[in-house]
Design an enzyme around this catalytic site. Structure first.
Site: not given
Ligand code: GDP
Ligand code: IMO
Ligand code: MG
Length: 427
Positions: A40-41
């Protein structure tokens, strides 16, 4: 030209999507190389907050081709929903999204097998996102999988039913696991997928490089979730490290240029498995609340803890990171003092590397305390405004891991991003 790689150095959710979105104007192609809808990005800009799962994070910028590489696993149903949500936002994906024919398909029965396997594990469960990732990669390496290119064959339905029936037989082995299987919507989504741009992406990637195009490979998950180098078995089922970009896109190791390592100023983890610096007290709860640490895919609360330098150094090494982006510095603005783990106590010895086992009975983190930067950083837009204590924290990390922190993020929005130093481009 070289392919730059961007990936997570911790347990996922470091902020990869945000930085890919920020860097996209510098690239012609953004290519996802592994993982699937377990990712989830999150991207935030112009008042929009959007979460991408399988589609690369360059999709909001015009003139950038977004490629879903052969190393990715695709659930057509989730993919279709993702595209529908983008179309609703006015994003035209018809010209800028392409999918590798060699990417594997997640079947509805893969998701059921994931759920059955997790339920059977009981307390020892991985904490999977239950998107069918593990069973799909198992079928890939077991040489049973179905690939995107197969949907163009007249034998697809027969092959699909054969694999589905095999899975139904496997599901019967899980005592007491009840399910309903309705794949009509999934099959409709397969028809939808047929209408998208399907490519032999390894050819396109190499042709793009030869013609001087700039490519950024976007990783999912993080180094500690890597199938080989993560906290096995509490990992995902793909190679999340930079080497995964080679196998997940069909580019040779000598074509890899810069490796951007993304890390949070602290650590989080969602799902089960060891996490040496995890905080089980009100400090961890404060981090979770201030950082809104809830999963972008599952909504689960993320476990929180201080930055772990032995872990970060390990990740820098296995990825060959050339520059680092430090995320969420603003979140630590709620603390007067910052703790950072510099070593572990391991079997009575002080060590500074990551040993084979990092469960709580194996390692005990040793912390150094540094002055914090209390206050709100989210409005900062220039380097001059960055508190000296935060610059000292960055310097402390650089000294420990030997790689420069070139980007500092002080909020979720595109605009809340500071360049600390000029990027050191690998020729
Ligand atoms: P990803 O999976 O690595 O793309 O990261 P996620 O989107 O799952 O989680 C990162 C979360 O942190 C998201 O809700 C972003 O909007 C938020 N985020 C990213 N950079 C920053 C930051 O510098 N400060 C804060 N407060 N939130 C951030
Ligand atoms: P992004 O790209 C954080 C974790 C799950 C679980 C383990 C295995 O957003 O950083 P799976 O569904 O692959 O069998 O789960 O990996 N996990 C993540 N944790 N960010 C993710 O992706 C993840 N994708 C899988 O929570 O512990
Ligand atoms: Mg993520």
């Amino acid at each position: 030209m070289k392919v730059d790689v961007l990936l997570g150095l911790q347990w996922g959710d470091e902020g990869k999507g945000k930085i890919v979105d920020v860097l996209t104007p510098e690239y012609d192609v953004i290519a996802r190389f592994q993982g699937g809808p377990n990712a989830g990005h999150t991207l935030e800009f112009d008042g929009i907050k959007h979460v991408l799962h399988t589609i690369p994070s360059g999709v909001f910028r015009e003139d950038t081709l977004n490629v879903v590489g052969n190393g990715v696993v695709i659930d057509p149903l989730i993919f279709k929903k993702e595209i529908d949500a983008l179309v609703d936002l006015g994003v035209d994906i018809s010209a800028n999204l392409a999918i590798s024919r060699k990417a594997h398909l997640i079947l509805p029965t893969h998701r059921l097998l994931d759920a059955a396997s997790e339920a059977a594990k009981g307390k020892a469960k991985i904490g999977s996102t239950l998107k069918g990732i593990g069973p799909t990669y198992m079928d890939k390496t077991g040489r049973n999988g179905l690939r995107v290119g197969d949907i163009e064959s007249s034998h697809f339905e027969a092959r699909y039913h054969a694999l589905r029936n095999k899975h139904v037989g496997m599901l019967a082995q899980f005592d007491g696991f009840e399910y309903t299987l309705d794949d009509a919507e999934w099959l409709d989504a397969i028809s939808f997928l047929r209408g998208l741009t399907l490519i032999d992406s390894e050819h396109d990637m190499n042709a793009a490089l030869k013609s001087g195009k700039r490519i950024l490979a976007e990783g999912a998950q993080g180094t500690m979730l890597d199938i080989d180098f993560g906290t096995y078995p509490f990992v995902t089922s793909s190679n999340t490290i930079s080497a995964g970009a080679c196998t997940g896109l069909g580019i040779a190791p000598n074509r890899v240029g810069d490796v951007f390592g993304i890390f949070k100023a602290y650590c989080t983890r969602v799902g089960s498995g060891p996490f040496p610096t995890e905080l089980h007290d009100e400090v961890g709860e404060k981090m979770r609340a201030e950082g809104h640490e809830f999963g972008a895919t599952t909504g689960r609360p993320r476990r929180c803890g201080w930055l772990d330098l032995p872990q970060l150094r390990y990740a820098v090494d296995v990825n060959g990171a050339t520059q680092l982006c430090m995320m969420k510095a603003d979140v630590l603005g709620c603390f007067d003092e910052i703790h950072v783990c510099t070593h572990y106590m391991h079997r009575g010895k002080k060590i500074d590397h990551l040993p084979f086992g990092i469960e709580p009975d194996e390692v005990e983190p040793v912390y150094t305390t540094l002055p914090g930067w209390p206050g709100d950083l989210t409005g900062i837009r220039t380097l001059e405004e960055v508190p000296q204590t935060l610059l000292n924290y960055v310097a402390f990390i650089e000294d420990a891991v030997g790689v420069p922190v070139t980007v500092l993020s002080v909020g979720p929005d595109r605009a809340q991003t500071l360049t600390l130093k000029a990027a050191q481009t690998v020729a």
